[in-house]
Design an enzyme around this catalytic site. Structure first.
Site, mmCIF file in Angstrom:
data_model
loop_
_atom_site.group_PDB
_atom_site.id
_atom_site.type_symbol
_atom_site.label_atom_id
_atom_site.label_comp_id
_atom_site.label_asym_id
_atom_site.label_seq_id
_atom_site.Cartn_x
_atom_site.Cartn_y
_atom_site.Cartn_z
ATOM 1 N N ALA A 65 0.843 -1.191 0.000
ATOM 2 C CA ALA A 65 0.000 0.000 0.000
ATOM 3 C C ALA A 65 0.881 1.244 0.000
ATOM 4 O O ALA A 65 2.070 1.192 0.327
ATOM 5 C CB ALA A 65 -0.922 0.002 1.212
ATOM 6 N N GLY A 110 0.093 -5.223 0.902
ATOM 7 C CA GLY A 110 -1.119 -5.183 0.092
ATOM 8 C C GLY A 110 -0.969 -5.870 -1.253
ATOM 9 O O GLY A 110 -1.942 -6.383 -1.811
ATOM 10 N N GLU A 113 -1.584 -9.394 -0.519
ATOM 11 C CA GLU A 113 -3.027 -9.556 -0.291
ATOM 12 C C GLU A 113 -3.793 -9.560 -1.611
ATOM 13 O O GLU A 113 -4.767 -10.316 -1.775
ATOM 14 C CB GLU A 113 -3.534 -8.443 0.631
ATOM 15 C CG GLU A 113 -3.043 -8.608 2.056
ATOM 16 C CD GLU A 113 -3.446 -7.467 2.971
ATOM 17 O OE1 GLU A 113 -3.904 -7.730 4.090
ATOM 18 O OE2 GLU A 113 -3.295 -6.289 2.562
ATOM 19 N N GLU A 133 4.136 -5.664 7.549
ATOM 20 C CA GLU A 133 3.356 -4.683 8.315
ATOM 21 C C GLU A 133 3.762 -4.592 9.781
ATOM 22 O O GLU A 133 3.794 -3.504 10.369
ATOM 23 C CB GLU A 133 1.852 -5.002 8.218
ATOM 24 C CG GLU A 133 1.217 -4.651 6.877
ATOM 25 C CD GLU A 133 1.301 -5.778 5.865
ATOM 26 O OE1 GLU A 133 0.583 -5.735 4.870
ATOM 27 O OE2 GLU A 133 2.103 -6.725 6.086
#
Length: 259
Positions: A65, A110, A113, A133
């Site tokens: 992200a 992300g 993901e 993270e």
């Protein structure tokens, strides 16, 4: 619709979607919104039988992200971004057509993901994966803590999530995070080969397969068997089922029409 951070092309009933924010293709709110809209568009397109998601350039699939956007958000803003990201990944996961992640480089946070939300994952030999993270004082918020254990098992998932360290393509294959590893120049051709094969399958049966597997993964066995029975009935009632069985009896290749 025009997309600022996405490119796509359709050929042989296969749509290839490129995340295009070079050099690392990070995901921000606008990318999430665009990706959700494009998946809706492709899912509704009868000329598309399968979808591939990849990144532009050679460095990254998606390197996570957009931390610069996240740094400037308060809790309410961050939770809104998180809501949008989860909705986008769920839309990919529940698309009626098979979705393949072609991981061409870094898939971090992300990005990992995003790959997990796809049905199948093929990666290049130089691909690397991580959920970093925890090292930023946060945890994955786009489904990583839930989809990863379902794919690789809880013990391996906790190792990747707790340490936040990078793994290479060979390890990703060994833990079943990816289905196949290929040389970089063979990545997209291999993904297209898979997608084109899937696009030739009977569309309703493929949709029912996906629904049965996805739903069954989140319920107990008996509930999953009930879902499977309903999906089996839906597939059996189609014209494609009649054509498939006729073609088998007549020793010829079936001609499916998606009905």
């Amino acid at each position: 619709m025009n997309y600022e951070f996405l490119q796509y092309e359709i050929d042989h009933r296969t749509a290839v979607v490129y995340i295009d924010r070079p050099p690392l293709n990070p995901l921000n709110t606008k990318v999430f919104r665009e990706l959700a809209a494009l998946i809706d568009e492709l899912d509704a397109n009868s000329q598309v039988g399968a979808i591939i998601i990849t990144g532009t350039g050679e460095k990254a699939f998606v390197a996570g992200a957009d931390i610069h956007e996240m740094m400037n958000l308060d809790l309410a803003g961050m939770m809104e971004m998180n809501k949008i990201s989860r909705a986008t990944f769920s839309k990919i996961e529940s698309a009626s057509k098979p979705v393949i992640a072609a991981v061409n480089g870094l898939a971090l946070g992300g990005g990992c993901e995003l790959a997990l939300a796809c049905d199948l994952r093929i990666c290049s030999e130089n691909a690397k994966f991580a959920f970093p993270e925890v090292n930023l004082g946060i945890i994955p918020g786009g489904g990583g803590t839930q989809r990863l254990p379902r794919i690789v098992g809880q013990g391996v998932a906790k190792e990747l999530l707790y340490f936040g360290e990078m793994i290479d393509a060979k390890r990703a294959l060994a833990i079943h995070l990816v289905n196949k590893v290929v040389p970089a120049d063979e990545l997209l051709p291999t993904a297209k080969e898979w997608a084109e094969k899937l696009a030739q399958k009977p569309a309703i049966a493929m949709r029912m397969l996906k629904e049965a597997v996805n739903t069954g993964a989140n319920v107990d066995l008996q509930s999953g068997l009930i879902v499977e029975t309903a999906c089996f009935g839906n597939a059996f009632a189609t014209e494609d089922r009649k054509e498939g069985m006729r073609a088998f009896a007549e020793k010829r290749k079936p001609v499916f029409v998606g009905k």
